[in-house]
Scaffold this motif. Structure first.
Motif, PDB file in Angstrom:
ATOM      1  N   GLN A  89     -49.731 -24.132 -77.262  1.00 19.08           N
ATOM      2  CA  GLN A  89     -49.489 -25.069 -78.348  1.00 19.08           C
ATOM      3  C   GLN A  89     -48.238 -24.692 -79.131  1.00 19.08           C
ATOM      4  O   GLN A  89     -47.446 -25.552 -79.515  1.00 19.08           O
ATOM      5  N   ALA A  92     -44.892 -25.426 -77.155  1.00 17.28           N
ATOM      6  CA  ALA A  92     -44.458 -26.813 -77.180  1.00 17.28           C
ATOM      7  C   ALA A  92     -43.697 -27.137 -78.459  1.00 17.28           C
ATOM      8  O   ALA A  92     -42.802 -27.986 -78.460  1.00 17.28           O
ATOM      9  N   ARG A  93     -44.031 -26.460 -79.550  1.00 15.71           N
ATOM     10  CA  ARG A  93     -43.416 -26.759 -80.844  1.00 15.71           C
ATOM     11  C   ARG A  93     -42.165 -25.940 -81.106  1.00 15.71           C
ATOM     12  O   ARG A  93     -41.229 -26.411 -81.747  1.00 15.71           O
ATOM     13  N   ARG A 268     -40.469 -28.273 -73.826  1.00 21.44           N
ATOM     14  CA  ARG A 268     -41.665 -28.697 -74.563  1.00 21.44           C
ATOM     15  C   ARG A 268     -42.730 -29.242 -73.613  1.00 21.44           C
ATOM     16  O   ARG A 268     -43.926 -29.092 -73.857  1.00 21.44           O
ATOM     17  N   ARG A 269     -42.283 -29.839 -72.534  1.00 24.56           N
ATOM     18  CA  ARG A 269     -43.214 -30.364 -71.542  1.00 24.56           C
ATOM     19  C   ARG A 269     -43.626 -29.294 -70.534  1.00 24.56           C
ATOM     20  O   ARG A 269     -44.787 -29.201 -70.129  1.00 24.56           O
ATOM     21  N   PRO A 272     -45.730 -25.085 -71.885  1.00 21.41           N
ATOM     22  CA  PRO A 272     -47.178 -24.947 -72.092  1.00 21.41           C
ATOM     23  C   PRO A 272     -47.968 -24.942 -70.791  1.00 21.41           C
ATOM     24  O   PRO A 272     -48.923 -24.163 -70.628  1.00 21.41           O
ATOM     25  N   ASP A 438     -42.889 -34.585 -76.585  1.00 24.45           N
ATOM     26  CA  ASP A 438     -42.030 -33.772 -75.732  1.00 24.45           C
ATOM     27  C   ASP A 438     -40.795 -34.567 -75.337  1.00 24.45           C
ATOM     28  O   ASP A 438     -40.510 -35.642 -75.889  1.00 24.45           O
ATOM     29  N   LEU A 444     -47.295 -33.706 -77.704  1.00 23.30           N
ATOM     30  CA  LEU A 444     -47.248 -32.289 -77.354  1.00 23.30           C
ATOM     31  C   LEU A 444     -48.643 -31.743 -77.085  1.00 23.30           C
ATOM     32  O   LEU A 444     -49.647 -32.268 -77.580  1.00 23.30           O
ATOM     33  N   PHE A 445     -48.693 -30.665 -76.310  1.00 25.87           N
ATOM     34  CA  PHE A 445     -49.963 -30.001 -76.013  1.00 25.87           C
ATOM     35  C   PHE A 445     -50.618 -29.548 -77.317  1.00 25.87           C
ATOM     36  O   PHE A 445     -49.973 -28.969 -78.185  1.00 25.87           O
TER      37      PHE A 445
END
Length: 530
Positions: A89, A92-93, A268-269, A272, A438, A444-445
């Motif tokens: 998590q 992704a951020r 970002r994709r 995770p 993303d 996002l996850f």
């Protein structure tokens, strides 16, 4: 951007989306983006490297706990999966190099994040050294000529003086090569790592199938303590906890995909998924490998499995020629593992130096405009690992202590992320952590409403394992039986690292002011825009 010098030209193979995403976090694109989805997975899988790490410590784990030590594997896997989900998590951020330092700083403030990053750097340097030592468990078993110290007839085991000294020689050669690969090109590093992972996956599959086809006993042996030679007047649980060092040592480093986020396409994709995938594939493959070794070993009670480990099982069960061929895949895995760990450590050094948070930060934060790699940071990690290797000369009892120590430090660094993350989740429990999208515009996850319970379980697991790893057991930290400083080396070393870190950070704070990261605020995640 806090790097003192901008690159002379824009990095190659960098999409505008990737560059813009990094720019929104306050950084310019300096590192070259040459890491795809598989290479990102390979970075984490190679750090875990079940062929390297299970080969290194299988004998130790079995010797401490007998066949039932297998159950430490699913226990540690479950706990580390909780950690990986939380890391995914954050990845992704904040897809930034030096992930552990960056995440901790943005969750708990730069001062706390600095200590987390400092602990992670030392742990990674030690892990590079321990990974390089693994070559001693493989090469002399392939060809006796690799036993340089003492000659072909010398004892190659790490517990012997000749084996320990030879491990230093082979390890230094390994570090020299991985350092060169690291500084030449991120593409070369990614290709070498990916090739190593392919070889390792093939080797693991072939080895597991071969071992299961040549059983000497049933898999139900894992429900017994056969092979356990410890004291019978003590509860078995203490031996089991000691034997869990093997599983704890193997299942770290899945966060390496996050360390390479600034060099990964669509991080970002991608990141995770690869963090979780690296751990789950390693967990499944490693568990089957342990069971296969236990059922295919010629004997569990003659002492050879504890002293000679998986290399003995392979050559005994599969024959000399086929066994040595499989050991060659292990050697490739050891190289890829050492390369991956060194790469992750170099990115952590680079990331902290970029924030002017380390001594000689101008040099360490410099990225070569030609190779797109942080050359000085890679060399520092390699040299540091070489110095850590050198302590094995004349002190053959230090290997297990070094293994447990480096993993304890990584667990503490991981806790420096999941602990503050739990605090933030509780603080924002009504609104939830900010989310975003993303590179493809997809959400996002996230762990959603499961975030707090899964995060809390991860923190509890990490605290328990850190205490278990640091506990001054003589069977782990003092194989000589008479060196008090070895028995308490984890407490002494970690305490020393924290004191040195406190002294440096205090001086730096007085001389240069507080560390300020590119993105604000530092105390909570911020939304990610498309």
């Amino acid at each position: 951007m806090r790097s003192p010098e901008a690159p002379l030209h824009a990095p190659r193979a960098t999409s505008s989306v990737d560059a813009q995403g990094l720019a929104r976090l306050g950084y310019e694109q300096e590192l070259h983006r040459g890491v795809g989805s598989f290479s990102s997975f390979a970075a984490g899988f190679s750090f875990v490297s079940i062929l390297t790490t299970v080969f290194q410590l299988f004998g130790l784990g079995f010797g401490l706990g007998g066949a039932a030590f297998f159950w430490a594997w699913p226990l540690v896997f479950g706990g580390q999966l909780l950690v990986a989900l939380n890391f995914a998590q954050l990845a992704a951020r904040w897809p930034i190099s030096g992930a552990i330092f960056q995440w901790s700083s943005r969750l708990a403030g730069p001062r706390f994040g600095w200590f987390t990053g400092w602990t992670m750097i030392i742990g990674q340097v030690l892990t590079v050294a321990v990974a390089a030592i693994a070559v001693q468990a493989v090469l002399p078993a392939i060809w006796s000529g690799f036993q340089i110290v003492g000659g072909a007839g010398a004892d190659p085991s790490l517990a012997s003086s000749t084996g320990a000294a030879n491990a230093v020689v082979l390890g230094l050669v390994m570090l020299a090569v991985t350092t060169i690969v690291n500084i030449l090109s991120v593409r070369l590093m990614a290709r070498v790592t990916s090739f190593g992972v392919l070889v390792e996956i093939v080797g693991v599959v072939v080895l597991i199938v071969a071992l299961f086809l040549l059983p000497h006993r049933s898999p139900t042996v894992v429900f017994t303590t056969e092979g356990y030679a410890g004291p019978t007047n003590e509860p078995y649980v203490w031996a089991f906890l000691a034997s869990s060092l093997m599983a704890a040592y193997v299942m770290v480093g899945f966060d390496s995909a996050g360390e390479l986020a600034e060099e990964t396409h669509n991080p970002r994709r991608t990141t995770p998924k690869t963090i979780i995938r690296a751990l789950t594939v390693s967990g499944l493959g490693g568990g089957l490998l342990i069971i296969g070794a236990l059922i295919a070993a010629p004997s569990l009670t003659d002492g050879k499995l504890a002293t000679q480990g998986l290399a003995w099982v392979i050559t005994s069960a599969l024959g000399d020629v086929f066994g040595r061929l499989l050991l060659c895949t292990v050697a490739v895995a050891v190289f890829a593992c050492t390369l991956a760990v060194q790469t992750a450590g170099a990115r952590m050094v680079f990331s902290m130096a970029r924030e002017q948070a380390l001594p000689f930060h101008r040099t360490l934060a410099r990225v070569s405009p030609r190779t797109g790699t942080p050359i000085a940071a890679s060399i520092v990690v390699g040299v540091g690992a070489g110095l850590a290797l050198a302590v094995n000369i004349g002190q053959s009892a230090i290997f297990t202590a070094l293994s447990s120590l480096c993993i304890a430090m990584l667990y503490l660094a991981y806790l420096g992320v999941t602990g503050p993350l739990l605090v933030q989740r509780i603080r924002l429990r009504r609104t939830g952590l900010p989310t975003g999208v993303d590179e493809d515009g997809r959400p996002l996850f996230t762990l959603g409403r499961w975030g707090i319970p899964l995060n809390a379980l991860a923190v509890a697991f990490q605290i328990g394992m850190a205490v278990n790893l640091i506990w001054p057991r003589p069977e782990i930290y003092d194989l000589t039986g008479h060196s008090w400083w070895l028995q308490y080396s984890a407490l002494l070393f970690i305490g020393g690292v924290l004191v040195v870190g406190w002294a440096w950070s205090s001086w730096r704070h007085r001389a240069h002011g507080p560390i300020t990261l590119a993105e604000v605020p530092h105390t909570a995640p911020t939304p990610v825009e498309a």
